[in-house]
Design a protein around this motif. Structure first.
Motif, PDB file in Angstrom:
ATOM      1  N   PRO A  77       0.921  -1.234   0.168  1.00 40.59           N
ATOM      2  CA  PRO A  77       0.045   0.199   0.046  1.00 40.59           C
ATOM      3  C   PRO A  77       0.715   1.370   0.050  1.00 40.59           C
ATOM      4  N   ALA A  78       2.469   1.145   0.291  1.00 42.70           N
ATOM      5  CA  ALA A  78       3.092   2.269   0.179  1.00 42.70           C
ATOM      6  C   ALA A  78       3.928   2.782  -1.167  1.00 42.70           C
TER       7      ALA A  78
ATOM      8  N   ARG B  65      -1.591  13.326  -8.681  1.00 37.21           N
ATOM      9  CA  ARG B  65      -0.854  13.149  -7.975  1.00 37.21           C
ATOM     10  C   ARG B  65       0.775  11.459  -7.509  1.00 37.21           C
TER      11      ARG B  65
ATOM     12  N   ASP C  41       2.352   9.550  -5.066  1.00 42.82           N
ATOM     13  CA  ASP C  41       1.872   9.584  -3.369  1.00 42.82           C
ATOM     14  C   ASP C  41       1.668   7.585  -3.532  1.00 42.82           C
ATOM     15  N   MET C  42       1.799   7.506  -2.171  1.00 48.25           N
ATOM     16  CA  MET C  42       1.572   5.636  -2.048  1.00 48.25           C
ATOM     17  C   MET C  42       0.165   5.684  -2.534  1.00 48.25           C
TER      18      MET C  42
ATOM     19  N   GLN D 291      -1.792   3.645  -2.196  1.00 47.09           N
ATOM     20  CA  GLN D 291      -3.346   3.956  -1.288  1.00 47.09           C
ATOM     21  C   GLN D 291      -3.982   4.883  -0.930  1.00 47.09           C
ATOM     22  N   SER D 292      -2.656   5.652  -0.771  1.00 50.59           N
ATOM     23  CA  SER D 292      -2.759   7.058   0.110  1.00 50.59           C
ATOM     24  C   SER D 292      -3.942   7.498  -1.462  1.00 50.59           C
ATOM     25  N   LEU D 293      -3.597   6.914  -2.796  1.00 50.12           N
ATOM     26  CA  LEU D 293      -4.296   7.842  -3.542  1.00 50.12           C
ATOM     27  C   LEU D 293      -5.846   7.255  -4.314  1.00 50.12           C
TER      28      LEU D 293
ATOM     29  N   ASP E 295      -8.082   5.870  -1.368  1.00 50.77           N
ATOM     30  CA  ASP E 295      -8.504   5.820   0.183  1.00 50.77           C
ATOM     31  C   ASP E 295     -10.151   6.949   0.055  1.00 50.77           C
ATOM     32  N   GLU E 296      -9.636   7.648  -0.988  1.00 54.66           N
ATOM     33  CA  GLU E 296     -11.287   8.833  -1.106  1.00 54.66           C
ATOM     34  C   GLU E 296     -12.043   7.821  -1.883  1.00 54.66           C
TER      35      GLU E 296
ATOM     36  N   GLU F 252      -0.060   2.577   6.310  1.00 55.29           N
ATOM     37  CA  GLU F 252       0.157   2.166   5.735  1.00 55.29           C
ATOM     38  C   GLU F 252      -0.409   2.999   4.302  1.00 55.29           C
ATOM     39  N   GLY F 253       0.128   4.247   3.599  1.00 56.09           N
ATOM     40  CA  GLY F 253      -0.557   4.748   2.560  1.00 56.09           C
ATOM     41  C   GLY F 253      -1.952   5.523   2.948  1.00 56.09           C
ATOM     42  N   LEU F 254      -1.681   6.050   4.485  1.00 52.89           N
ATOM     43  CA  LEU F 254      -2.771   6.797   4.509  1.00 52.89           C
ATOM     44  C   LEU F 254      -3.244   8.488   4.024  1.00 52.89           C
ATOM     45  N   GLY F 255      -4.579   8.284   3.076  1.00 56.33           N
ATOM     46  CA  GLY F 255      -4.754   9.891   2.309  1.00 56.33           C
ATOM     47  C   GLY F 255      -6.185  10.510   3.022  1.00 56.33           C
TER      48      GLY F 255
ATOM     49  N   ALA G 221      -5.944  13.852   5.045  1.00 57.76           N
ATOM     50  CA  ALA G 221      -5.417  14.464   4.005  1.00 57.76           C
ATOM     51  C   ALA G 221      -6.931  14.781   2.413  1.00 57.76           C
ATOM     52  N   ARG G 222      -6.837  15.574   1.508  1.00 61.43           N
ATOM     53  CA  ARG G 222      -7.185  16.056   1.131  1.00 61.43           C
ATOM     54  C   ARG G 222      -6.263  15.866  -0.335  1.00 61.43           C
ATOM     55  N   MET G 223      -6.478  14.466  -1.701  1.00 62.73           N
ATOM     56  CA  MET G 223      -5.615  13.682  -1.922  1.00 62.73           C
ATOM     57  C   MET G 223      -5.838  14.365  -3.309  1.00 62.73           C
TER      58      MET G 223
ATOM     59  N   SER H 224      -2.074  17.974   1.610  1.00 58.55           N
ATOM     60  CA  SER H 224      -2.241  16.850   0.386  1.00 58.55           C
ATOM     61  C   SER H 224      -1.409  15.709   0.274  1.00 58.55           C
ATOM     62  N   HIS H 225      -0.952  14.927   1.234  1.00 56.23           N
ATOM     63  CA  HIS H 225      -0.178  14.133   0.916  1.00 56.23           C
ATOM     64  C   HIS H 225      -0.612  12.857   1.975  1.00 56.23           C
ATOM     65  N   GLY H 226       0.013  11.419   1.548  1.00 53.96           N
ATOM     66  CA  GLY H 226       0.159  10.547   1.811  1.00 53.96           C
ATOM     67  C   GLY H 226       0.659  10.018   3.033  1.00 53.96           C
ATOM     68  N   ARG H 227       0.428   9.592   4.018  1.00 53.46           N
ATOM     69  CA  ARG H 227       1.442   9.017   4.892  1.00 53.46           C
ATOM     70  C   ARG H 227       1.350   7.684   5.752  1.00 53.46           C
ATOM     71  N   SER H 228       2.695   7.147   6.461  1.00 51.66           N
ATOM     72  CA  SER H 228       2.285   5.875   6.947  1.00 51.66           C
ATOM     73  C   SER H 228       2.653   6.236   8.300  1.00 51.66           C
TER      74      SER H 228
ATOM     75  N   MET I 123       5.237   8.788   8.553  1.00 50.60           N
ATOM     76  CA  MET I 123       6.143   9.455   7.096  1.00 50.60           C
ATOM     77  C   MET I 123       5.793   9.511   6.402  1.00 50.60           C
ATOM     78  N   ALA I 124       6.269  10.804   5.605  1.00 52.81           N
ATOM     79  CA  ALA I 124       5.312  10.486   4.007  1.00 52.81           C
ATOM     80  C   ALA I 124       6.814  10.954   2.959  1.00 52.81           C
ATOM     81  N   ILE I 125       6.218  10.205   2.131  1.00 54.03           N
ATOM     82  CA  ILE I 125       7.031  10.449   0.131  1.00 54.03           C
ATOM     83  C   ILE I 125       8.049  12.001   0.108  1.00 54.03           C
TER      84      ILE I 125
END
Lengths: 212, 165
Positions: free
Chosen positions: A60-61, A146, A148-149, A151-153, A155-156, B25-28, B99-101, B139-143, B156-158
């Motif tokens: 996911p990352a 964007r 990014d990771m 999953q973060s892209l 999940d919304e 991991e990969g929280l948006g 975040a607001r991706m 507006s960034h992903g996080r772990s 952590m973020a990229i």
């Protein structure tokens, strides 16, 4: 996979057929854009519940370049074009070679806009294909990119389906340009209501075609 | 690295005893909510997707995963921690994510991430759980990596340095 509730084998085949035709058209468009021949493999197409997508993508990352578009019209929802981070440079280098006077600045906006354009092309061909088969008018918004990771892209959009039980169509395509293989993912994420509408339209279209 | 890390996927939750480590991991727009009691060496994390379960409860006939929604996730996590012996008045919270991706299209102008953050703050206040620190929005992903023994939460973020909250 618990897809039986919403999609039958015949319906899934029908969607595969629409996507295959779309992919063919996309390869022609890519080829014109890159000014070289582009080979495609028949895409792998998967059907998922929204909640199952992240495990499929394993890590996911993992960094991905993701282009998001909104679907509006007869079918509503989200579209995603995803390229693994390490492959995006291959694409931008091809564009550099195909465009006189264009300078690759290594990942700045202008290079990345190429990805938006590819996302645009794929969204266009797939939606036209669905329109031709199912007589549904679907439009998509201006693409947004964007990196990014993964999953973060997503999940919304998964949250947008409200319950995570909505079906997602995942198209894994491989385009071969010269000796480089570029693996891309395209996601069609209809809302629950729109997914039902799409299935109904597929049934109608199949009836017209096969008479059953 | 002697300690095994517990991974919490989207819509999942987990609890651990000290010196456990819980990772998301990969929280948006999702939220990683951590509840812990340092004195007992107990902590848990929920990977929350949406603010409220009440609407979905109706439509899905009550069948839904508890950690998907903020309200049911907090209750489930509290219950697990209390079951393991955590003391309610010792439990404190940290949250990361929301975040607001991408631009918001839903007409309200408020992203799911922002809704999550606001609702979780409200829920914690109502349950009298202090929210001691957070890293939300953007507006960034996080772990995140949560160390149960110290209550330390590493974000952590990229392209960014990791942050301890």
């Amino acid at each position: 996979m618990k897809d039986k509730e919403l999609l039958t084998e015949e319906q899934m085949d029908y969607i595969r057929e629409m996507i295959n035709i779309g992919t063919g058209n996309a390869a022609v468009a890519f080829s014109q854009m890159l000014q070289r021949s582009v080979d495609i493999k028949i895409p792998e197409i998967y059907f998922f519940q929204a909640s199952q997508i992240p495990p499929f993508l394993k890590d996911p990352a993992q960094p991905f370049a993701g282009v998001s578009m909104q679907m509006v019209g007869d079918i509503r929802g989200r579209l995603f074009f995803l390229v693994p981070e390490e492959q995006k440079n291959i694409l931008t280098e091809f564009i550099e070679k195909a465009t006189p006077g264009y300078e690759n600045k290594g990942g700045v906006d202008i290079d990345l806009s190429v990805l938006e354009e590819l996302g645009n092309i794929l969204a266009g061909v797939f939606l036209v294909s669905i329109h031709d088969f199912c007589k549904l008018n679907i439009y998509h918004s201006v693409p947004e990119l964007r990196t990014d990771m993964i999953q973060s892209l997503l999940d919304e959009s998964i949250a947008d389906t409200a319950d995570g039980f909505s079906r997602i169509i995942l198209i894994e395509s491989e385009f071969a340009v010269v000796r480089e293989n570029i693996r891309t993912f395209f996601l069609i994420i209809p809302t629950m209501e729109s997914a039902k509408k799409l299935v109904n339209s597929i049934n109608d279209a199949r009836k017209q075609m096969y008479g059953n | 690295m002697g300690t095994k890390k517990i991974r919490v996927g989207i819509g999942e939750g987990a609890v651990a005893k000290s010196p456990g480590i819980i990772v998301a991991e990969g929280l948006g727009s999702c939220i990683s909510l951590v509840l812990y009691d340092v004195s007992c060496g107990l902590g848990g994390m929920a990977h929350i997707l949406l603010p409220c379960s009440s609407e979905c409860k109706k439509t899905k006939n009550g069948v839904f995963p508890p950690y998907w929604y903020a309200d049911s996730a907090i209750d489930a996590l509290l219950k697990e921690l209390q079951g393991m012996g955590a003391l309610t008045h010792n439990i404190i919270a940290k949250m990361v994510g929301g975040a607001r991706m991408f631009p918001v299209y839903n007409g309200t102008g408020i992203s799911i991430g922002e809704q999550n953050v606001a609702h979780i703050r409200h829920l914690l206040k109502k349950r009298l759980i202090p929210l001691v620190s957070e890293d939300v929005g953007g507006s960034h992903g996080r772990s995140v990596e949560f160390h149960v023994h110290s209550g330390k939460l590493v974000v952590m973020a990229i392209g960014k340095e990791s942050l301890e909250i």
